[in-house]
Design a protein around this motif. Structure first.
Motif, PDB file in Angstrom:
ATOM      1  N   GLY A  47       0.808  -1.213   0.000  1.00  0.00           N
ATOM      2  CA  GLY A  47       0.000   0.000   0.000  1.00  0.00           C
ATOM      3  C   GLY A  47       0.842   1.263   0.000  1.00  0.00           C
ATOM      4  N   ALA A  48       1.983   1.223   0.679  1.00  0.00           N
ATOM      5  CA  ALA A  48       2.866   2.395   0.707  1.00  0.00           C
ATOM      6  C   ALA A  48       3.473   2.647  -0.665  1.00  0.00           C
ATOM      7  N   VAL A  49       3.812   1.586  -1.372  1.00  0.00           N
ATOM      8  CA  VAL A  49       4.373   1.726  -2.716  1.00  0.00           C
ATOM      9  C   VAL A  49       3.308   2.253  -3.674  1.00  0.00           C
ATOM     10  N   VAL A  50       2.091   1.737  -3.569  1.00  0.00           N
ATOM     11  CA  VAL A  50       0.990   2.207  -4.421  1.00  0.00           C
ATOM     12  C   VAL A  50       0.687   3.675  -4.133  1.00  0.00           C
ATOM     13  N   LEU A  52       2.799   5.954  -3.150  1.00  0.00           N
ATOM     14  CA  LEU A  52       3.831   6.770  -3.791  1.00  0.00           C
ATOM     15  C   LEU A  52       3.629   6.835  -5.304  1.00  0.00           C
ATOM     16  N   LEU A  53       3.287   5.708  -5.909  1.00  0.00           N
ATOM     17  CA  LEU A  53       3.112   5.677  -7.360  1.00  0.00           C
ATOM     18  C   LEU A  53       1.863   6.425  -7.820  1.00  0.00           C
ATOM     19  N   SER A  54       0.870   6.538  -6.953  1.00  0.00           N
ATOM     20  CA  SER A  54      -0.361   7.236  -7.332  1.00  0.00           C
ATOM     21  C   SER A  54      -0.376   8.691  -6.864  1.00  0.00           C
ATOM     22  N   PHE A  55       0.691   9.134  -6.220  1.00  0.00           N
ATOM     23  CA  PHE A  55       0.832  10.519  -5.744  1.00  0.00           C
ATOM     24  C   PHE A  55      -0.306  10.921  -4.798  1.00  0.00           C
ATOM     25  N   THR A  56      -0.789   9.994  -3.996  1.00  0.00           N
ATOM     26  CA  THR A  56      -1.878  10.296  -3.067  1.00  0.00           C
ATOM     27  C   THR A  56      -1.417  10.383  -1.621  1.00  0.00           C
ATOM     28  N   GLY A  57      -0.147  10.221  -1.385  1.00  0.00           N
ATOM     29  CA  GLY A  57       0.367  10.271  -0.021  1.00  0.00           C
ATOM     30  C   GLY A  57       0.776  11.672   0.369  1.00  0.00           C
ATOM     31  N   HIS A  64       6.930  13.075  -4.176  1.00  0.00           N
ATOM     32  CA  HIS A  64       6.645  13.172  -5.609  1.00  0.00           C
ATOM     33  C   HIS A  64       7.832  12.690  -6.440  1.00  0.00           C
ATOM     34  N   ALA A  65       9.046  12.992  -6.007  1.00  0.00           N
ATOM     35  CA  ALA A  65      10.230  12.530  -6.731  1.00  0.00           C
ATOM     36  C   ALA A  65      10.320  11.003  -6.700  1.00  0.00           C
ATOM     37  N   LYS A  66       9.964  10.407  -5.576  1.00  0.00           N
ATOM     38  CA  LYS A  66       9.951   8.942  -5.499  1.00  0.00           C
ATOM     39  C   LYS A  66       8.896   8.368  -6.440  1.00  0.00           C
ATOM     40  N   GLY A  67       7.740   9.008  -6.516  1.00  0.00           N
ATOM     41  CA  GLY A  67       6.703   8.551  -7.439  1.00  0.00           C
ATOM     42  C   GLY A  67       7.144   8.648  -8.888  1.00  0.00           C
ATOM     43  N   VAL A  68       7.811   9.742  -9.233  1.00  0.00           N
ATOM     44  CA  VAL A  68       8.316   9.905 -10.600  1.00  0.00           C
ATOM     45  C   VAL A  68       9.372   8.844 -10.897  1.00  0.00           C
ATOM     46  N   LEU A  69      10.248   8.569  -9.936  1.00  0.00           N
ATOM     47  CA  LEU A  69      11.249   7.521 -10.121  1.00  0.00           C
ATOM     48  C   LEU A  69      10.578   6.171 -10.375  1.00  0.00           C
ATOM     49  N   GLY A  70       9.555   5.865  -9.609  1.00  0.00           N
ATOM     50  CA  GLY A  70       8.839   4.602  -9.808  1.00  0.00           C
ATOM     51  C   GLY A  70       8.226   4.502 -11.188  1.00  0.00           C
ATOM     52  N   TRP A  71       7.592   5.585 -11.639  1.00  0.00           N
ATOM     53  CA  TRP A  71       6.994   5.569 -12.972  1.00  0.00           C
ATOM     54  C   TRP A  71       8.054   5.513 -14.062  1.00  0.00           C
TER      55      TRP A  71
END
Length: 86
Positions: A47-50, A52-57, A64-71
Motif C-alpha cells: 500500500g505504501a508503494v501504491v 507513492l506511485l499514485s501521488f496520493t500520499g 513526488h520525486a519517489k513517485g516519478v522515479l517509480g513511474w
C-alpha cells in the motif's frame, strides 16, 4: 515482461525502504558525532508503494520525486519491451 516489471517495482520498493539509511550515512560523514545506528524500519507494505506511485500520499517534493522515479522504472520496462531486438 512481467518479470522485468516485477523486478522494477521491487527495486523501487527497495530504494524507498533503504534510502533513509543511505542519507543517514551521508549525514554521519558531514556532521561529526552522530552515532552509528539504523534509521530504517520494516520493509514497506504494498500500500505504501501504491501510495507513492499514485501521488496520493504526502505532498512533499521527496514523495513526488519517489513517485516519478517509480513511474520512470515502469516506463523503462514498457519502452524496452516495445523496441525490436536485432
Amino acid at each position: 515482461m512481467l518479470l522485468r516489471l516485477t523486478v522494477a517495482i521491487l527495486s523501487f520498493a527497495l530504494f524507498v525502504w533503504f534510502s533513509p539509511q543511505i542519507y543517514y550515512a551521508y549525514y554521519r560523514l558531514i556532521i561529526p558525532g552522530l552515532p552509528p545506528q539504523w534509521v530504517i524500519g520494516w520493509y514497506p507494505e504494498a500500500g505504501a508503494v501504491v501510495t507513492l506511485l499514485s501521488f496520493t500520499g504526502s505532498t512533499t517534493l521527496s514523495a513526488h520525486a519517489k513517485g516519478v522515479l517509480g513511474w520512470c522504472l515502469v516506463a523503462t520496462v514498457l519502452i524496452a519491451r516495445r523496441r525490436p531486438r536485432r
